[in-house]
Design a protein around this motif. Structure first.
Motif, mmCIF file in Angstrom:
data_model
loop_
_atom_site.group_PDB
_atom_site.id
_atom_site.type_symbol
_atom_site.label_atom_id
_atom_site.label_comp_id
_atom_site.label_asym_id
_atom_site.label_seq_id
_atom_site.Cartn_x
_atom_site.Cartn_y
_atom_site.Cartn_z
ATOM 1 N N HIS A 132 -4.225 -44.043 6.796
ATOM 2 C CA HIS A 132 -4.367 -42.590 6.674
ATOM 3 C C HIS A 132 -5.740 -42.246 6.090
ATOM 4 O O HIS A 132 -5.873 -41.905 4.915
ATOM 5 C CB HIS A 132 -3.251 -42.007 5.807
ATOM 6 N N ASN A 133 -6.748 -42.375 6.948
ATOM 7 C CA ASN A 133 -8.109 -42.000 6.588
ATOM 8 C C ASN A 133 -8.658 -41.195 7.751
ATOM 9 O O ASN A 133 -9.316 -41.720 8.650
ATOM 10 C CB ASN A 133 -8.960 -43.244 6.320
ATOM 11 N N LEU A 134 -8.337 -39.902 7.748
ATOM 12 C CA LEU A 134 -8.697 -39.069 8.890
ATOM 13 C C LEU A 134 -10.200 -38.882 9.006
ATOM 14 O O LEU A 134 -10.734 -38.778 10.116
ATOM 15 C CB LEU A 134 -7.990 -37.710 8.768
ATOM 16 N N ARG A 135 -10.889 -38.862 7.884
ATOM 17 C CA ARG A 135 -12.339 -38.717 7.960
ATOM 18 C C ARG A 135 -12.959 -39.878 8.734
ATOM 19 O O ARG A 135 -13.834 -39.683 9.582
ATOM 20 C CB ARG A 135 -12.942 -38.633 6.556
ATOM 21 N N GLY A 138 0.457 -37.523 13.705
ATOM 22 C CA GLY A 138 -0.392 -36.464 13.193
ATOM 23 C C GLY A 138 0.085 -35.096 13.624
ATOM 24 O O GLY A 138 0.138 -34.802 14.821
ATOM 25 N N VAL A 157 -11.461 -41.742 10.971
ATOM 26 C CA VAL A 157 -11.055 -41.626 12.375
ATOM 27 C C VAL A 157 -11.988 -40.679 13.121
ATOM 28 O O VAL A 157 -12.427 -40.964 14.244
ATOM 29 C CB VAL A 157 -9.595 -41.134 12.466
ATOM 30 N N TYR A 158 -12.315 -39.554 12.486
ATOM 31 C CA TYR A 158 -13.106 -38.550 13.180
ATOM 32 C C TYR A 158 -14.603 -38.875 13.199
ATOM 33 O O TYR A 158 -15.348 -38.304 13.996
ATOM 34 C CB TYR A 158 -12.877 -37.177 12.553
#
Length: 268
Positions: A178-181, A17, A183-184
């Motif tokens: 790749h799913n940053l939402r 990242g 993850v956060y």
């Protein structure tokens, strides 16, 4: 072109990242990824004369090859420490290799283009500052194609396969999750990402005769759209797998990155 030789392998690598290797608070958590990237060229068995890199951060209407001789940096990340916007990776380009890529795509029936202005994006310069820190091997970026059709990218890879016998290394740079939402927000990421990762590993390392079909249908895999709400970081895998022809894939990297199961693969 150089005399034909044993084909080089192809790779699909996670690029992490942003500028993570150059931020101590992130680098410490990603030591396994840094070690994997630093050993990549030793694992390939030779020093390539050029590296074609397909980054998940570049899309064009047709396959587009960057044909610059030297490169600026394209800092396509946001909100990171000031020093990360001064990173430099002075690896040269190779207009000659770019022409070989165009010729291979054209011979396979792909309309294609070249460009001379775009810098190295962070899917290129960040991992390759670890892969080839001397910055002496020419890098040739190649775009994804708008629409992100997996079968099209597998076919692009097949078109590039002859370059492997000309001492050109083909690398897809993306992220297998790749799913940053998610993850956060902590949406049960590890379990759900591991489900998709297990499917992906089975598809990549299984029967090469079935691999293209399974990868072309990746969106029907369990937890596929959780892992990739948009698939731009997965499509570089399709190019690497297509260029592998009949060579079997193997998982050469696996760890949890930001709480998500993440893998890298080698073919050949």
């Amino acid at each position: 072109m150089s005399p034909a030789q044993t084909p080089l392998p192809t790779y699909y690598i996670p690029h992490g990242g942003g500028p993570w290797p150059f931020m101590p608070e992130r680098a410490a958590a990603l030591g396994s990824l840094a070690a994997f990237l630093r050993g990549l060229l030793a694992g390939s068995g030779t020093t390539p004369r050029a590296i074609v890199v397909v980054s998940g951060h570049w899309e064009e209407p047709v396959p587009t090859v960057s044909a610059r001789r030297d490169y600026s940096m394209f800092y396509d990340y946001y909100g990171f420490p000031e020093h990360t916007y001064a990173l430099q990776y002075p690896a040269p380009g190779s207009p000659d290799t770019a022409r070989e890529v165009i010729d291979a795509l054209t011979a396979a029936g792909f309309p294609s283009a070249s460009e001379h202005e775009r810098g190295y994006d962070h899917g290129v310069f960040v991992p390759f500052m670890l892969v080839a820190p001397e910055a002496t091997i020419p890098i040739v970026p190649l775009s994804l194609v708008t629409g992100l059709e997996p079968a099209q990218h597998l076919a692009m890879g097949r078109a590039l396969a002859p370059l492997r016998r000309e001492n050109v290394l083909i690398v897809g740079s993306g992220m297998s999750f790749h799913n940053l939402r998610a993850v956060y927000t902590g949406a049960d990421v590890l379990k759900r990402s591991a489900t998709f990762d297990a499917w992906l590993n089975d598809a990549v390392t299984g029967d090469p005769a079935e691999r293209d079909r399974r990868l072309a249908e990746w969106a029907s895999a369990p937890e596929a759209r959780f892992a990739h709400p948009r698939e731009e970081h997965l499509l570089p895998l399709m190019v690497a797998a297509g260029a592998a022809e009949g060579d079997r894939g193997q998982r050469v990297y696996h760890d949890d990155i930001m709480g998500a199961a993440t893998s890298g693969f080698r073919f050949g």
